[in-house]
Design an enzyme around this catalytic site. Structure first.
Site, PDB file in Angstrom:
ATOM      1  N   GLY A  92       0.848  -1.218   0.044  1.00 26.47           N
ATOM      2  CA  GLY A  92       0.080   0.044   0.058  1.00 26.47           C
ATOM      3  C   GLY A  92       0.776   1.122   0.005  1.00 26.47           C
ATOM      4  CG  ASP A 209      -8.137   8.645  10.918  1.00 28.52           C
ATOM      5  OD1 ASP A 209      -9.352   8.946  10.419  1.00 28.52           O
ATOM      6  OD2 ASP A 209      -7.399   8.118  10.082  1.00 28.52           O
ATOM      7  CB  SER A 439       9.812  12.454  -4.482  1.00 23.42           C
ATOM      8  OG  SER A 439       9.259  13.605  -4.626  1.00 23.42           O
ATOM      9  CD  GLU A 446       4.850  13.818  -8.168  1.00 22.14           C
ATOM     10  OE1 GLU A 446       5.180  12.545  -7.669  1.00 22.14           O
ATOM     11  OE2 GLU A 446       5.616  14.692  -7.477  1.00 22.14           O
ATOM     12  CB  SER A 475     -20.876   2.936 -29.159  1.00 20.00           C
ATOM     13  OG  SER A 475     -20.755   3.229 -27.494  1.00 20.00           O
ATOM     14  CG  ASP A 505     -27.087   3.296 -16.469  1.00 22.05           C
ATOM     15  OD1 ASP A 505     -27.683   2.189 -16.471  1.00 22.05           O
ATOM     16  OD2 ASP A 505     -27.746   4.129 -17.263  1.00 22.05           O
ATOM     17  CG  ASP A 507     -30.114   6.213 -19.448  1.00 24.55           C
ATOM     18  OD1 ASP A 507     -29.861   6.641 -20.519  1.00 24.55           O
ATOM     19  OD2 ASP A 507     -29.327   5.447 -18.791  1.00 24.55           O
TER      20      ASP A 507
END
EC number: 2.7.11.1
Length: 544
Positions: A92, A209, A439, A446, A475, A505, A507
């Site tokens: 990670g 947290d 870094s 960046e 399309s 989405d 619709d």
């Protein structure tokens, strides 16, 4: 998925110095405006008589060309980690560093190693934060549901924290994979989470947290192997001690934290938010913007009317109300939560399966930002030199030593020249968010990727370009196959494609058209709990 190196800025709110309680303010100060808040039922006026928050100015300790070998973050020399462990694949990445899989050379046992870049530690408070995180992990050692620290090491460039490997993945991922779970299972998970809170509080530690991402499984087949990780914002506290620095993540932050007058009770509120999400699949306080979320938190209205709440037990709702009580003094303590009938051994939480829609919402909740992040990257990569000429000039103006990278001090000075009134903590937040490769500086690419949030994202031609990238066959629609191809190209293999389509989405035709894509891109980035260049940088880019 293993232990993740969660960013200290990406998923947090910062208003002031996050490691200082109220009584520890130094004499050198700067004034910051208070968080906006509407009128609430709970009167905090006696506790917040000052219109502004006074915070200490951070004293920088890191400068370009300073030999980092001349000081120790840990305060002493340690063995070379590579003499003891073999570091391999990345697990990670966060703003301060990266987490790797590491193997004990002597025993062959696998661990997780969180490597924190010393170049990221730009102030004395940053160094103290790292030291305190390690101290707290040692202090809490031995609890079965708290990740175990193995040791801490330091070399000229990094501080390495070796800890127990949690290879079972995140709590939410496990729930989604299971396909269904009951109130009883939610009660069992809540008992573990609140048990961690009780353990922390009994040892004088406030986590600050708590969120689902900060709970990992050691074993994916054992729900009871859940472990709390990431104590980067945790602090030691004394009874009655008041804190006023705003930290946490938007969906989970307690109202008294926003009002800058809080104690350990805030952890119980956060656990209550997690419980609400476990039972419904959505957070209790929701809005399209971060400020909207804060307003909802301060208002304190909890929805128990819409699905699936009509079929959730009254006992569960009673516990949530008592954990999400706006008054900290009237809120249940962690110990009292564990004694609640819904949660205790042989309690009343029914074993009836929850509505499958809850699982669907959980998946949608975690999927949206991944597509948006990918789209932003596409836009950054599609910009022509002409379009970014102004940004290049801004970059070069900030890069005063012509090194090709902007340091914290250069960013701070450059923003001041452009009229920014951001606090040091906010500027640091921006830098951490932009510094993708960790870094300690922001390179040109960046900088461009970060600043397109300012003046490029809403430009329609760039939205068109990004849409066309995903619409492989031209399309006019983005299909699930095209989305899958794009995810593969960007190395994103853990995305729930169906749920991205379903969420965007509007619709319900199983595809994403351009209007739906634009709506998604312009929708408030509510799932990201950090400040961004777009919503934080108080400068005009019209002439850049």
């Amino acid at each position: 998925m293993g232990n993740s190196c969660r960013g200290s800025f990406k998923d947090k709110i910062y208003e002031g110095n996050h490691s200082r309680p109220e009584e520890n303010s130094k004499s050198t100060t700067t004034t910051v405006s208070s968080v906006h808040s509407p009128t609430t039922d709970q009167d905090f006026s006696k506790q917040n008589t000052n219109p502004a928050l006074v915070i200490p100015v951070k004293e920088p300790i890191m400068r370009r060309n300073v030999d980092n070998q001349s000081y120790y973050v840990l305060g002493h020399k340690t063995p070379n980690i590579r003499d003891l462990y073999t570091l391999s694949r990345k697990l990670g990445q966060g703003q301060f560093g990266t987490t790797y899989l590491c193997t004990d050379i002597a025993t062959g046992v696998d661990y997780a190693c969180k490597s924190i870049s010393k170049r990221k530690l730009i102030s004395k408070e940053d160094v103290e934060d790292v030291r305190r995180e390690i101290q707290i992990m040692h202090h809490l050692a031995g609890h079965k549901n708290i990740v175990t620290i193995k040791g801490a090491y330091e070399d000229p460039l990094y501080v390495h924290i070796v800890m127990e490997l949690c290879a079972g993945g995140e709590l939410f991922d496990r729930i989604i994979h299971r396909g269904h779970y009951s109130e009883r299972k939610a009660a069992e998970l809540t008992k573990i989470i609140v048990g961690v809170v009780e353990a922390c509080h009994s040892l004088g530690v406030m986590h600050r947290d708590l969120k689902p991402e900060n709970f990992l499984l050691v074993n994916k087949d054992d729900d009871f192997s859940l472990k709390a990780i990431d104590f980067g914002l945790s602090v030691f506290f004394k009874p009655g001690q008041i804190f006023k620095d705003v930290v946490g993540s938007p969906y989970y932050v307690a109202p008294e934290v926003l009002l800058k007058h809080y104690g350990p009770e805030a952890d119980v509120w956060t656990a209550g938010v997690i419980l609400y999400i476990l039972l419904s699949g959505v957070p209790p306080f929701w809005a399209e913007t971060q400020q909207g979320i804060f307003d909802a938190v301060l208002k304190g209205y909890i929805d128990f009317d819409t699905d699936p709440w009509p079929v959730i037990s009254d006992s569960a709702k009673d516990l949530i109300r008592k954990m999400l009580c706006s008054s900290p003094s009237e809120r249940l303590t962690a110990h009292e939560v564990l004694r609640h009938p819904w949660i205790c051994e042989n309690g009343v939480a029914p074993d009836r399966a929850l509505d499958p829609a809850v699982l669907s919402r959980l998946k949608q909740f975690s999927a949206m930002n991944k597509l948006k992040k990918m789209a932003l990257k596409v836009i950054a990569e599609s910009l022509s030199e002409e379009e970014i000429a102004g940004l290049r000039a801004m970059f070069e103006a900030m890069d005063t030593d012509n090194s090709g990278a902007i340091t914290f001090d250069e960013l701070k000075a450059g923003l001041r020249r452009y009229g920014s009134t951001l606090k040091d903590t906010e500027i640091r937040d921006l830098m951490e968010a932009a510094d993708v490769d960790n870094s300690g500086t922001i390179d040109y690419s960046e900088f461009i990727a970060a600043t397109i949030h300012l003046n490029k994202l809403e430009r329609e031609e760039h939205l068109v370009s990004a849409f066309q990238y995903f619409d492989k066959d031209g399309s006019g629609y983005i299909t699930i196959d095209e989305l899958q191809q794009s995810c593969i190209e960007h190395g994103m293999t853990d995305v729930f494609l169906e749920d991205i389509i379903k969420e965007v989405d509007q619709d319900n035709d199983g595809r994403i058209d351009y209007e739906e894509f634009v709506a998604m891109m312009q929708k408030g980035n509510a799932g990201v709990g950090r400040r961004t260049m777009k919503n934080s940088l108080n400068i005009s880019m019209r002439d850049v």
